[in-house]
Write a protein that holds these residues in place. Sequence first.
Motif, PDB file in Angstrom:
ATOM      1  N   LEU A  52       0.850  -1.187   0.000  1.00  0.00           N
ATOM      2  CA  LEU A  52       0.000   0.000   0.000  1.00  0.00           C
ATOM      3  C   LEU A  52       0.892   1.245   0.000  1.00  0.00           C
ATOM      4  CD1 LEU A  52      -2.605  -1.096   2.696  1.00  0.00           C
ATOM      5  CD2 LEU A  52      -2.650  -1.509   0.228  1.00  0.00           C
ATOM      6  N   GLU A  53       0.736   2.087  -0.996  1.00  0.00           N
ATOM      7  CA  GLU A  53       1.562   3.281  -1.162  1.00  0.00           C
ATOM      8  C   GLU A  53       0.658   4.507  -1.287  1.00  0.00           C
ATOM      9  OE1 GLU A  53       3.987   6.318  -1.758  1.00  0.00           O
ATOM     10  OE2 GLU A  53       4.664   4.352  -1.054  1.00  0.00           O
ATOM     11  N   ALA A  54       0.944   5.531  -0.481  1.00  0.00           N
ATOM     12  CA  ALA A  54       0.085   6.706  -0.456  1.00  0.00           C
ATOM     13  C   ALA A  54       0.200   7.555  -1.717  1.00  0.00           C
ATOM     14  CB  ALA A  54       0.410   7.555   0.771  1.00  0.00           C
ATOM     15  N   SER A  55       1.378   7.620  -2.319  1.00  0.00           N
ATOM     16  CA  SER A  55       1.561   8.461  -3.500  1.00  0.00           C
ATOM     17  C   SER A  55       1.083   7.726  -4.746  1.00  0.00           C
ATOM     18  CB  SER A  55       3.027   8.864  -3.643  1.00  0.00           C
ATOM     19  OG  SER A  55       3.813   7.761  -4.050  1.00  0.00           O
ATOM     20  N   GLU A  56       1.261   8.384  -5.892  1.00  0.00           N
ATOM     21  CA  GLU A  56       0.746   7.785  -7.124  1.00  0.00           C
ATOM     22  C   GLU A  56       1.763   6.884  -7.822  1.00  0.00           C
ATOM     23  OE1 GLU A  56       1.622  11.612 -10.070  1.00  0.00           O
ATOM     24  OE2 GLU A  56      -0.364  11.314  -9.182  1.00  0.00           O
TER      25      GLU A  56
ATOM     26  N   ARG B  78      -0.872  -1.254  -4.609  1.00  0.00           N
ATOM     27  CA  ARG B  78      -1.981  -0.304  -4.603  1.00  0.00           C
ATOM     28  C   ARG B  78      -1.442   1.083  -4.267  1.00  0.00           C
ATOM     29  NH1 ARG B  78      -7.176  -3.354  -1.775  1.00  0.00           N
ATOM     30  NH2 ARG B  78      -6.840  -5.414  -2.751  1.00  0.00           N
ATOM     31  N   THR B  79      -1.386   1.940  -5.267  1.00  0.00           N
ATOM     32  CA  THR B  79      -0.948   3.313  -5.044  1.00  0.00           C
ATOM     33  C   THR B  79      -2.154   4.174  -4.665  1.00  0.00           C
ATOM     34  OG1 THR B  79      -1.157   3.770  -7.409  1.00  0.00           O
ATOM     35  CG2 THR B  79       1.006   3.073  -6.608  1.00  0.00           C
ATOM     36  N   ARG B  80      -1.848   5.421  -4.284  1.00  0.00           N
ATOM     37  CA  ARG B  80      -2.880   6.365  -3.830  1.00  0.00           C
ATOM     38  C   ARG B  80      -3.739   5.743  -2.719  1.00  0.00           C
ATOM     39  NH1 ARG B  80      -5.006   8.976  -9.581  1.00  0.00           N
ATOM     40  NH2 ARG B  80      -2.989   9.815 -10.233  1.00  0.00           N
TER      41      ARG B  80
END
Length: 476
Positions: free
Chosen positions: A26-30, A231-233
């Motif tokens: 899981l990644e907060a940025s795009e 999974r970005t954003r």
Amino acid sequence: MVVGGGISGLAAAYYLSTSGAQVTVLEASEHVGGALRLSEVAGIPVDEGAESLLNRRPEAVELAREVGLGDDIVYPASVPAGVWSRGCVHPLPSGTVMGVPGWPDELAGLLTETEVARIELDRTMPGLPLADDVAVGRLVAERMGAAVAERLVDPLLGGVYAGHADELSLQATVPELATAVGKETSLLDAVAAAQQQASPAAPGNPVFAGIRGAVGRLPQAVADASGASIRTRTTVRAVAPAPAGDGARWRLETGPAPRPQFMTADALVLAVPPTPSAKLLEAVAPEAAHELRQVEQASVAIVTLALPRAAFPQVPDSTGFLVPAVDGKTIKAVTFSSVKWPWLAELAGELVVLRASVGRHRQVADLQRTDDEIVDLVLADLADALGIVGRPAASRVSRWGGALPQYAVGHVERMDRVRAAVANVSGLAVCGAAYEGVGIAACVGVARRAARSVLADLGVQVSAALPGAAWRGPGR
């Protein structure tokens, strides 16, 4: 589940997958990669973040080979580096340990005769051996004089950590010297002892390595090889033990705060910077959260320029130069990338590609300027240092807010307390640049051990691909 899609999180996902685990990142940025990013300047692929791997620490280079980039591992050209000090670019002295000299005569020219002579007073001073951690710059200034700390040690440490030598931990940033300082009666003797204990460089074994086409290729290659679901954003807002009956150990809250969504996992690796990691650990490992909140972070910008060769009175023949903060310049280091990396020189043709770093811990005024203003400031410094004229064919300003954790005095013990607190929580591990070094190799090594930890908690037999041997070398 891995929270964080920088190189640490991606490496953890890769090592988890080698033992058959199904992994979601899981990644907060795009985009994945964190501070490793590839872009183009004047049509040439360049790194916006780190551009090299520490070759003498094996983890990063091994990982690059494992994920299919082995044929593209390259090494820098054998050219010198320098220090721009007091208006002149001097050769970077040899025979030092992170700038701390073992032979004062090597500093002639960079320092005055009086400053060189001051170094020898170290042998007459009491105070060593040391039992406790100290700030590198303060120790050097006290024993060898302020000039050594300001004009050699601080530029080197500042180039790595974007921090200040009089605040950075000796144990965390130069551990081999810290060990010697705990045994020797002078700093000069400690430098000699540290060099004797260092593994001799094998012929043809450069200190650094790179990747043809830029190190920024590595994150996506690791992500692809891991087979993980990326999974970005996707921002993780909280983690907590899963409710009884869920059939999983962890529940993660994602999505917008007004409309939270939840995911479950059997094990959790947090691969995010200290501040968000502390927030996520607050409910499950409060002692670790408390320690991580004490870690400050520095923001920097990397300014990449493509300049015509004609802009230089003399085409650069070095890898670049460091800049002492005491001289009050905007830039703190310059790398002539198209000189350092032969593959890049081929693509650059009649252009010289260089990168300058701007910003230090708690010094962000220049980073708040516009891109054009920052480029102008960098060009002004380059004109002073090298006499360049004209404008670049292309430029890029890459801003990295809070990208570099500061290894303050006591950092090693602090991170030991974090790991101990996290180890008490089954199915949980942490990794990232805050733990054992800010370089890619250090991040990969910590990620591999994090993967081992959660796999062991799950009862999964760990494969030989995850040796996880503890590294206690330089924090890179």
